[in-house]
Scaffold this motif. Structure first.
Motif, PDB file in Angstrom:
ATOM      1  N   LEU A 192       0.825  -1.205   0.000  1.00 36.22           N
ATOM      2  CA  LEU A 192       0.000   0.000   0.000  1.00 36.22           C
ATOM      3  C   LEU A 192       0.862   1.259   0.000  1.00 36.22           C
ATOM      4  N   ILE A 193       2.012   1.213   0.681  1.00 34.21           N
ATOM      5  CA  ILE A 193       2.880   2.387   0.794  1.00 34.21           C
ATOM      6  C   ILE A 193       3.651   2.636  -0.501  1.00 34.21           C
ATOM      7  N   GLN A 194       4.319   1.583  -0.997  1.00 33.93           N
ATOM      8  CA  GLN A 194       5.216   1.787  -2.139  1.00 33.93           C
ATOM      9  C   GLN A 194       4.713   1.170  -3.432  1.00 33.93           C
ATOM     10  N   GLY A 195       3.582   0.480  -3.367  1.00 38.59           N
ATOM     11  CA  GLY A 195       3.035  -0.145  -4.556  1.00 38.59           C
ATOM     12  C   GLY A 195       3.564  -1.546  -4.757  1.00 38.59           C
ATOM     13  N   ILE A 196       3.061  -2.207  -5.813  1.00 33.97           N
ATOM     14  CA  ILE A 196       3.514  -3.545  -6.143  1.00 33.97           C
ATOM     15  C   ILE A 196       4.248  -3.501  -7.482  1.00 33.97           C
ATOM     16  N   PRO A 197       5.227  -4.386  -7.665  1.00 39.03           N
ATOM     17  CA  PRO A 197       6.012  -4.352  -8.909  1.00 39.03           C
ATOM     18  C   PRO A 197       5.132  -4.549 -10.145  1.00 39.03           C
TER      19      PRO A 197
END
Length: 418
Positions: A192-197
């Motif tokens: 949620l913070i940095q996203g998913i690849p």
């Protein structure tokens, strides 16, 4: 100081979640959980709630849930023993005064003839100086009072061994399970913070003064081919780059729907004993609440698989014992992670949580996995292993684990300080 606080918080969280799993399923099964402890050594502070003593102890390197029946009972009432009895309104024994009876002048002092506090919950005996045999029913939540400290009795139906195999196995498995769930939650938070690849080879960030910046790559570029060879994943792209230091690569990219050709020359970088190519880009990250759910499970599974692989290599001798780290080594690694920021610390905590869960399931005596193994043997034999024999195996296993911990810790100290 920051590292010390982070280490205590990380270890405290891992241990708390692990032991909480044991506690919850012990109580669900009707077991008497005498103590829930975080840490070892002297108590810093404690409180009692719903039959359980909760303690915070001095050394923040572990914890435990003490369930009735897993250890010998604290007090054994033997024939000839003089005890004091106090009663509730139903005339059931509510307190058994083991010593210091003078501090309980209203207690009824008897000489014990026989006591069954496991099944019938009865005490038989005589008042001092009398010959009439008396019997006293005992309340199932009666308290021993020794040195003015109260400890609840544990009838057999509240003990670990009285529960069926499924309940006992679930109580043991619940600790590692909670560590896996914690890891899944932490990976979800990270997503949620940095996203998913991104699924494809899409560029996220471009480092300043890097080969990628010099070539004109931009954030959002989708790399579809290298030297005419189709590229579908980031792993395929990075493998080609790493294998081609100081070689010109012709990258096919898609930018704003338009296909372009971009020549890139990866820089030569030393990585351990190897020399690899790097261009200075990161994979694009996508924010997706729904995508974060499978991603968190996937990350937990991948880290778990890696840890299992390393354990297998350790058992087969492919991995040297010097590669293991104890508390000292983990503290040093935590120190390095703390310097890189909160995101990496969360990921490190998730990795340690997966590791703790898996290691505890290894079928070695004294670990949850070893105790689960005995329940499995019981299921195959149709009867449990004799408690005395199981206790001896666990004691030997615990001693060997402590020896391993000493060796690993000494290796950590040598590696870091000598």
């Amino acid at each position: 100081m920051t590292t010390i606080i982070a280490f205590i918080l990380v270890f405290g969280l891992l241990v708390f979640v692990h032991e909480l799993g044991h506690l919850i399923f012990a109580k669900r099964a009707g077991m008497l959980a005498r103590e829930f402890a975080i840490g070892f050594g002297p108590k810093i502070f404690s409180w009692t709630k719903n039959e359980t003593l909760y303690t915070i102890r001095l050394l923040p390197i572990g914890g435990y849930v003490r369930v009735a029946g897993e250890d010998p009972e604290i007090v054994e009432l033997k024939p000839g023993h003089h005890i004091g009895l106090e009663f509730n309104h139903k005339q059931e024994v509510s307190k058994i005064i083991v010593n210091n009876k003078s501090k309980h002048p209203n207690s009824r002092v008897i000489e014990v003839e026989r006591a069954d506090l496991d099944h019938s919950l009865m005490i038989y005996g005589y008042e001092v100086g009398e010959e009439e045999r008396l019997s006293f029913p005992v309340n199932e939540k009666a308290m021993y009072v020794m040195d003015e400290t109260e400890t609840q009795i544990a009838p057999y139906n509240r003990q670990f061994a009285s529960k069926n195999k499924r309940q006992r196995a679930m109580q043991l498995f619940a600790g590692p399970l909670m560590n896996f769930l914690l890891a899944i939650f932490l990976f979800f938070v990270l997503a949620l913070i940095q996203g998913i690849p991104a699924d494809n080879a899409a560029v996220g960030t471009v480092q300043k003064d890097s080969p990628a910046e010099e070539a004109g790559l931009q954030s959002g570029d989708d790399i579809t081919a290298i030297n005419g060879t189709p590229v579908q994943t980031w792993e395929e792209f990075t493998a080609i780059v790493q294998d081609s230091p100081e070689e010109e690569l012709q990258a096919t990219i898609v930018r704003d729907g338009q296909e372009q050709q971009v020549p890139i020359i990866p820089a030569l970088v030393e990585s351990g004993d190897q020399k690899i190519g790097q261009i200075g880009v990161t994979l694009a990250m996508e924010k997706s609440f729904l995508g974060a759910i499978p991603y968190s499970f996937q990350q937990t599974y991948e880290f778990g698989t890696l840890i299992l692989t390393n354990l297998g290599q350790l058992i087969t001798g492919q991995l040297n014992i010097n590669a293991l780290s104890g508390p000292v080594g983990i503290y040093d690694a935590t120190d390095q992670v703390v310097k890189t920021g909160l995101i990496n610390l969360i990921q490190w905590t998730a990795l340690l949580s997966v590791n703790l869960g898996i290691v505890n399931l290894v079928p070695l005596p004294a670990l949850d996995g070893g105790r689960l193994l005995f329940i499995g043997v019981e299921a195959l034999r149709g009867k449990p292993v004799e408690p005395q024999k199981e206790a001896v195996v666990h004691f030997i296993g615990f001693a060997l684990l402590m020896l391993l911990m000493i060796v690993v810790t000494w290796n950590d100290i040598q590696r870091l300080f000598l």
